[in-house]
Motif scaffolding. Structure first.
Motif, PDB file in Angstrom:
ATOM      1  N   PHE A 253       0.851  -1.186   0.000  1.00 20.68           N
ATOM      2  CA  PHE A 253       0.000   0.000   0.000  1.00 20.68           C
ATOM      3  C   PHE A 253       0.886   1.234   0.000  1.00 20.68           C
ATOM      4  N   VAL A 254       0.317   2.345  -0.438  1.00 20.69           N
ATOM      5  CA  VAL A 254       1.052   3.609  -0.436  1.00 20.69           C
ATOM      6  C   VAL A 254       0.186   4.670   0.242  1.00 20.69           C
ATOM      7  N   VAL A 255       0.771   5.406   1.168  1.00 18.08           N
ATOM      8  CA  VAL A 255       0.061   6.461   1.892  1.00 18.08           C
ATOM      9  C   VAL A 255      -0.222   7.618   0.931  1.00 18.08           C
ATOM     10  N   VAL A 256      -1.468   8.067   0.918  1.00 20.81           N
ATOM     11  CA  VAL A 256      -1.882   9.192   0.074  1.00 20.81           C
ATOM     12  C   VAL A 256      -1.946  10.468   0.906  1.00 20.81           C
ATOM     13  N   SER A 257      -2.658  10.413   2.037  1.00 14.00           N
ATOM     14  CA  SER A 257      -2.805  11.581   2.907  1.00 14.00           C
ATOM     15  C   SER A 257      -2.532  11.185   4.344  1.00 14.00           C
TER      16      SER A 257
END
Length: 154
Positions: A64-68
């Motif tokens: 997963f990749v952090v967006v905010s």
């Protein structure tokens, strides 16, 4: 027969803990692995940071990749990348936790979007959407139970 639009999933609960505590629970791997996945890793919960959610003995590993990351009110990430590889040029699902002070606690609003944008055939879209509905129906209450245990611990 009920028709579903398969566009988004929304769940909301109230917990008796501050938004600061809840933010840590939804964004830090040591907490995520207590209510959702069997293990989790991420160096920092900052936009662009990449992590992993692990179920079983690494039977399923989902990047997963952090967006905010806006403590203590908002945390979101993208996951379910095609082929299990993070690629900003393709669609992925977006999970957002909105945290709002409410009385002596916090209202947690979870939203997962992007299902239709994945380009799946109808049967796969319905299957994945239904799987995620079932998952959040299980894990959002577990999130609330974990927060309750955490704040009541001596």
């Amino acid at each position: 027969m009920k028709s579903l639009e398969y566009g988004s999933i929304e769940r909301e609960i109230h917990v008796e803990a501050s938004p600061e505590v809840v933010y840590e629970v939804v964004s830090r791997p040591e907490h995520i692995s207590q209510w959702w996945s069997d293990d989790a890793s991420i160096d920092e919960s900052t936009p662009g940071a990449i992590g992993e959610l692990v179920w079983g003995d690494r039977v399923e590993v989902v990047p997963f990749v952090v967006v905010s990351a806006e403590p203590p009110r908002l945390f979101s990430f993208r996951w379910s990348h095609p082929g299990g590889k993070i690629d900003d040029s393709v669609s992925s699902l977006l999970v957002t936790f909105e945290l709002t002070p409410s009385g002596d606690g916090t209202r947690i609003r979870l939203t997962e979007t992007g299902f239709r944008e994945m380009g799946w055939e109808a049967a796969k879209l319905e299957e994945v959407y239904s799987d995620h509905v079932t998952g959040w129906d299980t894990f959002v209450p577990r999130l609330g139970e974990y927060v309750a245990r955490l704040v009541s611990a001596p």
